[in-house]
Design a protein around this motif. Structure first.
Motif, mmCIF file in Angstrom:
data_model
loop_
_atom_site.group_PDB
_atom_site.id
_atom_site.type_symbol
_atom_site.label_atom_id
_atom_site.label_comp_id
_atom_site.label_asym_id
_atom_site.label_seq_id
_atom_site.Cartn_x
_atom_site.Cartn_y
_atom_site.Cartn_z
ATOM 1 N N HIS A 85 16.498 114.482 114.284
ATOM 2 C CA HIS A 85 15.980 115.764 113.800
ATOM 3 C C HIS A 85 17.114 116.772 113.611
ATOM 4 O O HIS A 85 17.075 117.599 112.695
ATOM 5 C CB HIS A 85 14.944 116.299 114.788
ATOM 6 C CG HIS A 85 14.331 117.595 114.371
ATOM 7 N ND1 HIS A 85 13.423 117.701 113.338
ATOM 8 C CD2 HIS A 85 14.497 118.861 114.850
ATOM 9 C CE1 HIS A 85 13.054 118.958 113.188
ATOM 10 N NE2 HIS A 85 13.692 119.686 114.103
ATOM 11 N N TYR A 86 18.129 116.695 114.473
ATOM 12 C CA TYR A 86 19.265 117.616 114.404
ATOM 13 C C TYR A 86 20.496 116.925 113.803
ATOM 14 O O TYR A 86 21.625 117.284 114.119
ATOM 15 C CB TYR A 86 19.580 118.143 115.802
ATOM 16 C CG TYR A 86 18.492 119.028 116.349
ATOM 17 C CD1 TYR A 86 18.329 120.337 115.896
ATOM 18 C CD2 TYR A 86 17.596 118.549 117.314
ATOM 19 C CE1 TYR A 86 17.314 121.141 116.381
ATOM 20 C CE2 TYR A 86 16.578 119.355 117.804
ATOM 21 C CZ TYR A 86 16.443 120.643 117.326
ATOM 22 O OH TYR A 86 15.434 121.445 117.816
ATOM 23 N N ARG A 87 20.291 115.982 112.932
ATOM 24 C CA ARG A 87 21.369 115.196 112.331
ATOM 25 C C ARG A 87 22.308 116.066 111.514
ATOM 26 O O ARG A 87 21.927 117.114 110.982
ATOM 27 C CB ARG A 87 20.786 114.080 111.458
ATOM 28 C CG ARG A 87 19.920 114.572 110.307
ATOM 29 C CD ARG A 87 19.189 113.381 109.675
ATOM 30 N NE ARG A 87 18.318 113.786 108.571
ATOM 31 C CZ ARG A 87 17.065 114.205 108.726
ATOM 32 N NH1 ARG A 87 16.543 114.326 109.945
ATOM 33 N NH2 ARG A 87 16.330 114.512 107.669
ATOM 34 N N LEU A 88 23.543 115.601 111.390
ATOM 35 C CA LEU A 88 24.570 116.334 110.651
ATOM 36 C C LEU A 88 24.443 116.129 109.146
ATOM 37 O O LEU A 88 24.759 117.028 108.365
ATOM 38 C CB LEU A 88 25.961 115.895 111.119
ATOM 39 C CG LEU A 88 26.290 116.149 112.597
ATOM 40 C CD1 LEU A 88 27.660 115.579 112.933
ATOM 41 C CD2 LEU A 88 26.243 117.649 112.897
ATOM 42 N N LEU A 132 27.995 98.452 110.445
ATOM 43 C CA LEU A 132 29.320 98.621 111.039
ATOM 44 C C LEU A 132 29.249 99.540 112.261
ATOM 45 O O LEU A 132 29.864 99.263 113.300
ATOM 46 C CB LEU A 132 30.278 99.202 109.998
ATOM 47 C CG LEU A 132 31.765 98.916 110.160
ATOM 48 C CD1 LEU A 132 32.031 97.418 110.080
ATOM 49 C CD2 LEU A 132 32.564 99.654 109.102
ATOM 50 N N GLY A 133 28.489 100.645 112.130
ATOM 51 C CA GLY A 133 28.357 101.574 113.244
ATOM 52 C C GLY A 133 27.659 100.959 114.434
ATOM 53 O O GLY A 133 28.071 101.156 115.591
ATOM 54 N N VAL A 134 26.606 100.194 114.189
ATOM 55 C CA VAL A 134 25.876 99.535 115.273
ATOM 56 C C VAL A 134 26.773 98.519 115.971
ATOM 57 O O VAL A 134 26.783 98.420 117.197
ATOM 58 C CB VAL A 134 24.592 98.865 114.737
ATOM 59 C CG1 VAL A 134 24.006 97.898 115.758
ATOM 60 C CG2 VAL A 134 23.560 99.927 114.382
ATOM 61 N N ASP A 135 27.554 97.771 115.191
ATOM 62 C CA ASP A 135 28.426 96.769 115.797
ATOM 63 C C ASP A 135 29.530 97.428 116.621
ATOM 64 O O ASP A 135 29.897 96.932 117.696
ATOM 65 C CB ASP A 135 29.037 95.882 114.712
ATOM 66 C CG ASP A 135 29.409 94.511 115.233
ATOM 67 O OD1 ASP A 135 28.496 93.770 115.650
ATOM 68 O OD2 ASP A 135 30.606 94.181 115.236
ATOM 69 N N ALA A 168 22.429 108.300 115.233
ATOM 70 C CA ALA A 168 21.290 109.110 114.807
ATOM 71 C C ALA A 168 21.710 110.555 114.587
ATOM 72 O O ALA A 168 21.227 111.218 113.656
ATOM 73 C CB ALA A 168 20.166 109.035 115.845
ATOM 74 N N LEU A 169 22.608 111.060 115.407
ATOM 75 C CA LEU A 169 23.110 112.426 115.229
ATOM 76 C C LEU A 169 23.897 112.563 113.927
ATOM 77 O O LEU A 169 23.834 113.597 113.263
ATOM 78 C CB LEU A 169 23.989 112.826 116.410
ATOM 79 C CG LEU A 169 23.265 113.261 117.687
ATOM 80 C CD1 LEU A 169 24.262 113.388 118.829
ATOM 81 C CD2 LEU A 169 22.521 114.567 117.471
ATOM 82 N N ASN A 185 19.164 106.729 110.101
ATOM 83 C CA ASN A 185 17.782 106.685 110.572
ATOM 84 C C ASN A 185 17.656 105.733 111.764
ATOM 85 O O ASN A 185 18.163 104.605 111.706
ATOM 86 C CB ASN A 185 16.868 106.210 109.433
ATOM 87 C CG ASN A 185 15.403 106.368 109.775
ATOM 88 O OD1 ASN A 185 14.896 105.719 110.675
ATOM 89 N ND2 ASN A 185 14.726 107.240 109.041
ATOM 90 N N PRO A 186 17.002 106.151 112.858
ATOM 91 C CA PRO A 186 16.855 105.280 114.024
ATOM 92 C C PRO A 186 16.200 103.937 113.708
ATOM 93 O O PRO A 186 16.495 102.947 114.377
ATOM 94 C CB PRO A 186 15.977 106.118 114.962
ATOM 95 C CG PRO A 186 16.304 107.521 114.607
ATOM 96 C CD PRO A 186 16.511 107.520 113.124
ATOM 97 N N VAL A 187 15.325 103.913 112.704
ATOM 98 C CA VAL A 187 14.721 102.644 112.325
ATOM 99 C C VAL A 187 15.781 101.703 111.759
ATOM 100 O O VAL A 187 15.811 100.510 112.072
ATOM 101 C CB VAL A 187 13.584 102.861 111.306
ATOM 102 C CG1 VAL A 187 13.017 101.528 110.843
ATOM 103 C CG2 VAL A 187 12.468 103.707 111.926
#
Length: 316
Positions: free
Chosen positions: A97-100, A115-118, A172-173, A177-179
């Motif tokens: 909700h408060y994403r950049l 890439l970010g998740v890994d 998420a920030l 998307n968290p999904v």
């Protein structure tokens, strides 16, 4: 109510939940869980194939342990299904909700999500070995003295409660998307299932250079002094190469699988909780409050200074 609206907005923004509701509206699953539903029959089929290959070698396969491993995995999935939506997802929705940035799903942002998740997985996994609170949940995955596909299912039902999911919150920030994060994470775990085997030797050089492979992951599960706490990568091995935690498998030193202090029971509850019991027992020893709490964030092998000295310092 506001938080529920935020969570609904996250789901709608991903676009994937609406598609699933059209296909099977009677099944209430999120996208990440849906991936595991479809992957599980494949996991079982591959594990059975491997069992038929190595069933005569007790060093590689024990049928009772393999069943136990799948039971451990089922416990993990049940707690994730019941509690992830009320523990982790609201925090992700709040961060999002408060994403950049407002990031639309494209091939580029999809690749950056992977890439970010890994990258986050590498640091989560590294912390799971070097911080005892996280190790208390992760240890069950390493406590088998065999390496086969069923070992991949050997997970802890407490994972959702001990907070390893916080390592992905920065994504998420940023605006992922968290999904999408959950989907990328699920695909990473599916990939990692297939690197838990002794049947696959070394792969072509460029694959071994970039990706986590069965050879690299056998090292990770070894308790040999030179193998402990190495090769933390999920799908990619490049993070270990970059941050100095990579070790190649040595044909002259086959991995000795398991943990340095074997678990004295095969009871599922003991496997899930034995390290928590040891952790809280160590914290209960006399000493200052910060010294006691230090067991939570220090490495599993860390020992406090003499308890009686701590006690005297506290009284002083």
């Amino acid at each position: 109510m506001v938080l529920m609206d935020m969570m609904q907005a996250v789901l709608e923004d991903s676009g994937l939940m609406a598609l699933w509701q059209q296909v099977a509206p009677w099944i209430a699953l999120d996208e990440r869980q849906l991936i595991f539903v479809f992957a599980t029959p494949v996991f079982i089929a591959v594990a059975v194939w491997e069992y038929l290959k190595i069933r005569h070698d007790p060093r590689l396969m024990d049928a009772r342990e393999a069943v136990r491993n799948f039971a451990l995995g089922a416990g993990y999935q049940v707690t994730e299904l019941l509690f992830a939506g009320v523990i982790a997802f609201p925090v992700y929705a709040l961060c999002y909700h408060y994403r950049l940035f407002n990031l639309e799903l494209t091939w580029l942002t999809g690749f950056l999500t992977f890439l970010g998740v890994d990258f986050c997985f590498y640091w989560m996994h590294r912390a799971s070995h070097r911080m005892r609170w996280f190790w208390a949940a992760h240890v069950v995955h390493h406590s088998s003295e065999r390496m086969n596909f069923s070992t991949a299912m050997r997970q802890n039902a407490t994972n959702i409660f001990n907070g390893m999911w916080i390592f992905y919150l920065p994504l998420a920030l940023i605006g992922f998307n968290p999904v999408w994060i959950g989907v990328a994470y699920a695909f990473s775990l599916v990939y990692q299932f297939f690197i838990h085997t002794t049947l696959v030797g070394r792969l072509p050089g460029w694959i071994e250079l970039v990706f986590n492979t069965p050879s690299h992951h056998r090292v990770h599960h070894g308790r040999n002094p030179g193998y402990i706490d190495r090769n933390y990568g999920g799908t990619l091995i490049v993070w270990d190469r970059l941050f100095g935690t990579f070790v190649d498998e040595d044909a002259k030193e086959p991995p000795d699988y398991g943990i340095t202090r074997p678990v004295p029971s095969n009871n599922l509850l003991v496997l899930w909780t034995h390290e928590y019991v040891d952790l809280f027992r160590d914290m209960a020893r006399p000493g200052g409050i910060w010294s006691r709490l230090g067991h939570l964030w220090h490495a599993p092998e860390w020992q406090r200074p003499d308890a009686s000295r701590d006690s005297r310092q506290t009284r002083d």
